[in-house]
Enzyme design. Structure first.
Site, PDB file in Angstrom:
ATOM      1  N   HIS A 123       3.020 -29.544 -10.189  1.00 16.10           N
ATOM      2  CA  HIS A 123       3.380 -28.587 -11.240  1.00 16.10           C
ATOM      3  C   HIS A 123       3.089 -29.130 -12.640  1.00 16.10           C
ATOM      4  O   HIS A 123       2.921 -28.357 -13.584  1.00 16.10           O
ATOM      5  CB  HIS A 123       4.857 -28.208 -11.140  1.00 16.10           C
ATOM      6  CG  HIS A 123       5.112 -27.079 -10.186  1.00 16.10           C
ATOM      7  ND1 HIS A 123       4.395 -25.907 -10.203  1.00 16.10           N
ATOM      8  CD2 HIS A 123       6.020 -26.949  -9.181  1.00 16.10           C
ATOM      9  CE1 HIS A 123       4.848 -25.095  -9.253  1.00 16.10           C
ATOM     10  NE2 HIS A 123       5.833 -25.700  -8.623  1.00 16.10           N
ATOM     11  N   HIS A 138       4.248 -31.545  -4.384  1.00 15.87           N
ATOM     12  CA  HIS A 138       4.243 -30.180  -4.931  1.00 15.87           C
ATOM     13  C   HIS A 138       4.811 -30.186  -6.354  1.00 15.87           C
ATOM     14  O   HIS A 138       4.221 -29.609  -7.270  1.00 15.87           O
ATOM     15  CB  HIS A 138       5.077 -29.269  -4.019  1.00 15.87           C
ATOM     16  CG  HIS A 138       5.372 -27.903  -4.581  1.00 15.87           C
ATOM     17  ND1 HIS A 138       4.694 -26.763  -4.179  1.00 15.87           N
ATOM     18  CD2 HIS A 138       6.287 -27.484  -5.503  1.00 15.87           C
ATOM     19  CE1 HIS A 138       5.170 -25.716  -4.845  1.00 15.87           C
ATOM     20  NE2 HIS A 138       6.141 -26.129  -5.654  1.00 15.87           N
ATOM     21  N   GLU A 139       5.960 -30.845  -6.533  1.00 15.41           N
ATOM     22  CA  GLU A 139       6.582 -30.867  -7.866  1.00 15.41           C
ATOM     23  C   GLU A 139       5.738 -31.664  -8.851  1.00 15.41           C
ATOM     24  O   GLU A 139       5.613 -31.282 -10.024  1.00 15.41           O
ATOM     25  CB  GLU A 139       8.010 -31.421  -7.786  1.00 15.41           C
ATOM     26  CG  GLU A 139       8.959 -30.628  -6.901  1.00 15.41           C
ATOM     27  CD  GLU A 139       9.030 -29.144  -7.227  1.00 15.41           C
ATOM     28  OE1 GLU A 139       8.687 -28.754  -8.369  1.00 15.41           O
ATOM     29  OE2 GLU A 139       9.410 -28.365  -6.345  1.00 15.41           O
ATOM     30  N   GLU A 185       2.603 -21.761  -8.164  1.00 15.95           N
ATOM     31  CA  GLU A 185       3.212 -22.340  -6.970  1.00 15.95           C
ATOM     32  C   GLU A 185       2.171 -22.660  -5.910  1.00 15.95           C
ATOM     33  O   GLU A 185       2.296 -23.651  -5.185  1.00 15.95           O
ATOM     34  CB  GLU A 185       4.273 -21.392  -6.400  1.00 15.95           C
ATOM     35  CG  GLU A 185       5.468 -21.183  -7.304  1.00 15.95           C
ATOM     36  CD  GLU A 185       6.253 -22.467  -7.556  1.00 15.95           C
ATOM     37  OE1 GLU A 185       6.257 -23.356  -6.685  1.00 15.95           O
ATOM     38  OE2 GLU A 185       6.863 -22.572  -8.635  1.00 15.95           O
ATOM     39  N   ASP A 194       1.359 -26.058  -4.036  1.00 12.06           N
ATOM     40  CA  ASP A 194       1.337 -26.190  -2.571  1.00 12.06           C
ATOM     41  C   ASP A 194       0.056 -26.872  -2.102  1.00 12.06           C
ATOM     42  O   ASP A 194       0.082 -27.771  -1.247  1.00 12.06           O
ATOM     43  CB  ASP A 194       1.444 -24.809  -1.909  1.00 12.06           C
ATOM     44  CG  ASP A 194       2.876 -24.302  -1.822  1.00 12.06           C
ATOM     45  OD1 ASP A 194       3.809 -25.094  -2.067  1.00 12.06           O
ATOM     46  OD2 ASP A 194       3.061 -23.118  -1.492  1.00 12.06           O
TER      47      ASP A 194
END
Length: 651
Positions: A504, A500-501, A560, A564
């Site tokens: 980003h 997930h990070e 976000e 995800d």
């Protein structure tokens, strides 16, 4: 045969437990209903769930450790500046002293604000370096901050923004309960001002004027949806262009109290607000500005005073969040201390609770996930080779920050705690030191080793301006991560969070920054057009989904949600490479987001947060994974079915 209407997010209501539901119809409820039906939200909290339980575990450890440090049972010199944190905690914990002081600590500052007669007076106060009041209480109707220049992250720039409003978001002012909430705030503020010695009639004038100014602000400042477009905050203008926007307020004099040398330009984060600054901030509006600042001041300061003031300042928070009880003093004392000394406490926490074996294992998982991501980019079917190559360069330049920093930032050496004066006074001194420390960076090179999150935080983040990912020690525990649970379960927890990070770096905001963290277009036009089409598909996938009393805003939460979607996809691929059990992965993914919330808290979160609520972060990403359909044999008549053309895949 079942005939279930196909829905985004599965069949059923995520806020209502259903122990008989099948994963085919609602994975989140199938995994979490047994817990959900018996879960009870603590009276002093807005929610309970996996993340809240981890937060509570960290909080208990830290409060126990602070008690041991106070008693001399732990070494107060084990971490630099830990003794200061313990002194601050002791002050915050001493409610008897705070009760004895009543409102005495704020009287000088309160009366300085009350004594302002006109706009000229305010200019004089600002020119005296705010007499430390305005800075420490965060009550000015604008804000300056120094941060890395988005287009040259080796250097700092001065950023300008508007203030926050009384209600959680500008959209809150259109909600049916807006007037009721503002009335609660008005009544609370009246009580606080009277407790502080302000006459009833004067308090009424202050509040009436302050609410008028707040309504004006709400029509101009950015909404949460607008703030979610991070690159749109970058609007550099020359200092001369900036200064000329202020006709009434002596902005140049004010800036000269903050800086020995003024910058050549200012990065305007809210251009609309700057364009309206003179219409808002002028002598005709002085009484409204003064009322608004006094409302901010008394509500912000009350928590640092007696129990009576703490309780008097609670109704508005209660109405906005739904929380039933005021948190106890010990809990408040920990969070007040953590506000200033978070990195100090985080290093203490990380050294004590994160083992080397776990840190090494997490490091290996992150490196494995980066390899998976590289493979997915290399095999991507909608990117050109030129864009793929640059994406991989950015991916391989990622800096990993795991556990806690090896060296504290310099600010902690500068913070001062004086045990013989009030908590309010110490908070003010520390606030001013922190503000000056930030502004002092303006002409210094950027320290790329700074951590955005302390070790005692249950969270993780990606910083686009440093191109780094941070995983504090606090999140590295069950169910997200445990050396004792299966690798597949760890991939469903921390593995999906890691990816997930990483995602980003390639979401709608991060994709606009290069490997050095600079705002710089490294895409071909055709590729970015396709990316924006897929981003819009992600907006549409979530937009309007009902959760409790609220509907999700797909645009506000899109970054976000891209993360995800990409995070789960990459965790699944990593698990497949290791032959892991897919049910373990999906079930721990669902378990990691278990949560129940008070309805008022849901409304506030949905209006302001760039994340969607935790339960809604399970089923939609899962519905976009072909491995989920294969693992649970999900078909078109099942509640979790989403037609292939409606599934979104970006990374």
């Amino acid at each position: 045969m079942k005939n279930i209407l196909q829905v985004r997010g599965g069949a059923g209501d995520l806020t209502k437990a259903d122990v008989n539901v099948s994963p085919k119809d609602n994975l989140y409820l199938a995994v979490n209903s047994a817990w959900q039906k018996d879960a009870v939200i603590p009276a002093d909290r807005t929610e309970i769930g996996v993340n809240t339980e981890i937060d509570m575990r960290i909080e208990k450890r830290m409060k126990d450790d602070l008690a041991a440090l106070l008693a001399g049972k732990e070494d107060v010199n084990s971490v630099p500046n830990l003794a200061k944190a313990v002194d601050f905690y002791k002050l915050a914990l001493n409610i008897d002293q705070r009760n004895a002081e009543k409102t005495a600590p704020i009287q000088a500052d309160l009366h300085e604000l009350l004594a302002l007669k006109d706009f000229s007076d305010f200019n004089t106060l600002a020119a005296s370096n705010l007499n430390q009041i305005l800075n420490s209480a965060v009550i000015l109707p604008f804000a300056f901050e120094v941060d890395a220049d988005m287009k040259n992250t080796q250097k700092h720039a001065l950023y300008f923004a508007g203030p926050g409003t009384f209600l959680p978001d500008t959209s809150s002012y259109q909600a049916p309960d807006a007037e009721k909430l503002l009335q609660i705030l008005a009544k609370q503020t009246q009580h606080l001002l009277e407790l502080a010695g302000v006459e009833t009639a004067e308090a009424e004038v202050i509040i009436k004027s302050g609410l008028i100014f707040d309504q004006k602000l709400a029509k101009v400042v950015k909404s949460s949806e607008e703030w979610s477009d991070y690159p749109a905050c970058y609007n550099p203008i020359s200092l001369a262009e900036f200064l000329i926007k202020f006709k009434s307020f002596a902005i140049k004099t004010y800036l000269e109290t903050l800086f020995d040398k003024l910058p050549e330009r200012v990065i305007v984060m809210e251009p609309r607000y700057l364009d309206k600054i003179e219409a808002l901030f002028n002598p005709d509006n002085f009484d409204q500005i003064k009322g608004w600042m006094l409302m901010k001041f008394i509500n912000n300061s009350a928590k640092l005073l007696s129990q009576e003031m703490r309780e008097a300042a609670f109704p508005f928070r209660q109405a906005v969040s739904g929380v039933a009880e005021l948190p106890p003093v010990q809990r408040q004392a920990y969070y007040l201390t953590n506000d200033f000394f978070d990195e100090v406490l985080g290093v203490f926490y990380g050294q004590k609770y994160l083992g080397q074996a776990a840190k090494a294992d997490i490091t290996q998982m992150i490196k494995q996930m980066i390899k998976v991501y590289e493979s997915r980019i290399a095999n991507n079917t909608w990117l050109s080779q030129a864009t793929k190559d640059k994406a991989i360069v950015k991916l391989n330049a990622l800096v990993l920050k795991i556990g806690y920093p090896e060296k504290l930032e310099a600010i902690y050496d500068q913070l001062k705690v004086e045990p013989t004066v009030s908590l309010y006074e110490n908070q003010k001194v520390c606030s001013v030191i922190r503000a000056k420390y930030n502004l002092s960076k303006l002409f210094k090179p950027v320290n790329r080793n700074v951590w955005l999150m302390p070790g005692n935080m249950n969270n993780a983040c990606y910083d686009p301006q440093r191109n780094d990912i941070t995983f504090p020690a606090g999140i590295l525990q069950a169910p997200f991560y445990d050396l004792k649970q299966s690798r597949a379960a760890n991939y469903g927890g921390i593995g999906a969070t890691i990816a997930h990070e990483i995602s980003h770096a390639f979401d709608n905001n991060g994709a606009q920054f290069d490997e050095n963290g600079n705002l710089n277009n490294w895409w071909t036009k055709q590729d970015f057009d396709e990316f924006e089409k897929r981003t819009q598909a992600a907006v549409d996938l979530y937009d309007g989904v009902q959760y409790g009393p609220s509907k999700l805003n797909g645009k506000q939460i899109v970054a976000e949600n891209i993360a995800d979607l990409g995070g789960l996809t990459c965790a699944i691929q990593a698990n497949k490479l290791e032959g892991g059990n897919m049910k373990d992965l999906f079930e721990n993914y669902a378990r990691s987001w278990a949560q129940i919330q008070r309805p008022a808290a849901i409304k506030t979160e949905v209006s302001v947060d760039v994340h969607d609520p935790q339960p809604t972060r399970v089923n939609i990403p899962v519905q976009c994974q072909k491995e989920f359909y294969e693992t649970y044999q999900v078909g078109p008549t099942d509640g979790m079915w989403l037609d292939p053309e409606k599934r979104v895949e970006i990374w």
